[in-house]
Design an enzyme around this catalytic site. Sequence first.
Site, PDB file in Angstrom:
ATOM      1  N   SER A   1       0.821  -1.213   0.000  1.00 46.94           N
ATOM      2  CA  SER A   1       0.000   0.000   0.000  1.00 46.94           C
ATOM      3  C   SER A   1       0.858   1.269   0.000  1.00 46.94           C
ATOM      4  O   SER A   1       1.658   1.454  -0.904  1.00 46.94           O
ATOM      5  CB  SER A   1      -0.937  -0.055   1.210  1.00 46.94           C
TER       6      SER A   1
ATOM      7  N   HIS B   1      -7.533  -5.845   0.605  1.00 44.55           N
ATOM      8  CA  HIS B   1      -6.307  -5.086   0.814  1.00 44.55           C
ATOM      9  C   HIS B   1      -5.404  -5.666   1.906  1.00 44.55           C
ATOM     10  O   HIS B   1      -4.191  -5.774   1.746  1.00 44.55           O
ATOM     11  CB  HIS B   1      -6.696  -3.653   1.178  1.00 44.55           C
TER      12      HIS B   1
END
Length: 428
Positions: free
Chosen positions: A186, A390
Amino acid sequence: MIGKNLLSAVLTLSFLWATNAEFENNVCPSLWDYPTMKDNPNCWYDFAAESKVPDIIKKTGYPFQEFKVQTKDGYILTLFRIPSIHSGNSGKGPVFMLHGIQSTAAIFVSLGRHSIAFLLADAGYDVWLGNYRGTEYSEGHATLNVTDRKFWDYGADEIGLYDVPAMLSMIKQHTRRRDIIYIGHSLGTTAALMYASEYPEAARNTVKLFVFLSPAYKLSNIPSPYKILFPLLKPFMRVTSSLNVVQLLSRGYSRRLTGSTCLASTALMLLCLHAINIYLGPWTQIAPETLPVYFNQLPGGTSLKTLTYVTEASKGKFTKYDYGRGRNMIKYGTPEPPEYNITKITVPIVIYFARNDWATPKKDAINLYNTLPNRIRYGLYEVPAENFNHFDFLFGRNVKELVYDHLLKLLGRVSETDDLLAGSEKKN
Ligand SMILES: *[C@@H]1O[C@H](CO)[C@@H](O)[C@H](O)[C@H]1NC(C)=O
Ligand SMILES: *[C@@H]1O[C@H](CO)[C@@H](O)[C@H](O)[C@H]1NC(C)=O
């Protein structure tokens, strides 16, 4: 799998339990076991649900070292190291891992022996775990106190342009190697892109390969919850900066809050998980026994200014921080903030993305890959699972089979290849 229908049923139960007693059960294999956890033979004690990173590494049985490194602008960061357990030159070289927004190095050691940091150590790598400024492990500064508002006056640019080079130099200095494998998740990938496009030569002399899990570059396809909430950030920052609550929201306070709130009952666990998943992607692979670990470690503390990166990225921009026209002129010499030029990057990049990742959508990952210069595209892999979001890259129950095994094989080939760019025509 955590059924949503379970939520209403569990809401009516809402049991409380003690989470602070040592060695008492603190994780269970199903949500139904949690209300009776204390005396439930199905449940057990997992130190990762209560410990900090140094303890998790030591208790899992790995060698551990800790380093402090000061950035050019005075922040003192903590680097954790799991030195190679293979002696001499048989080790495969250094791997540096950097977490994303609202997390810490803890995300790489949260799945017991199947954590990516331990799998890499087992495979012979010298594992370094970074913690960028403002996270609970990196709250030091040469002159500022963490309670000063000025401490929290930084954004993604400072992480990419100060923290990343400082941590990489430290690793170079201790290992005398210039072939570091950088694995980011990320915002850890965003920082890498900033670093490698601003300092392409230095990056080429330091990093052999970037591995991006859930890459965050331009995020034009980010779904609506972000588009609604993140534009409110700047006005919110303006209000809060006059009230001095910024650091309160930024710091580990929020983690302590989610830790105690989200673990207070099964119902709250589910509520928190679903609330978080609005941002991460709806279908998660996280196992019930991993939930307490997850809430113990997230969020890890960040500045509000760092979060504004997402606002800009969702508009399809990848620029330096936008101070407004007047201050941009002073800082950058242009009314608009300059764009990071990622075509300058000369280090090969591998990308792993998930279909149901809402924070860093599939389309944006593919767009990033296609924007990179052809010769540094080293692989683009979609996680072969429908339900994977995620944070499943770190917490998912099947992440070893779905991602890590593949990654370890790839890194094995990489460490046997001297110049990755030499064979760049042959890549898939
Ligand atoms: C930072 O400020 C707090 C509160 O003002 C104080 O208690 C603490 O000692 C300070 N820490 C340092 C390192 O100066
Ligand atoms: C980006 O970098 C490339 C390679 O150095 C250069 O050719 C191109 O003109 C740059 N683009 C911009 C917008 O500066």
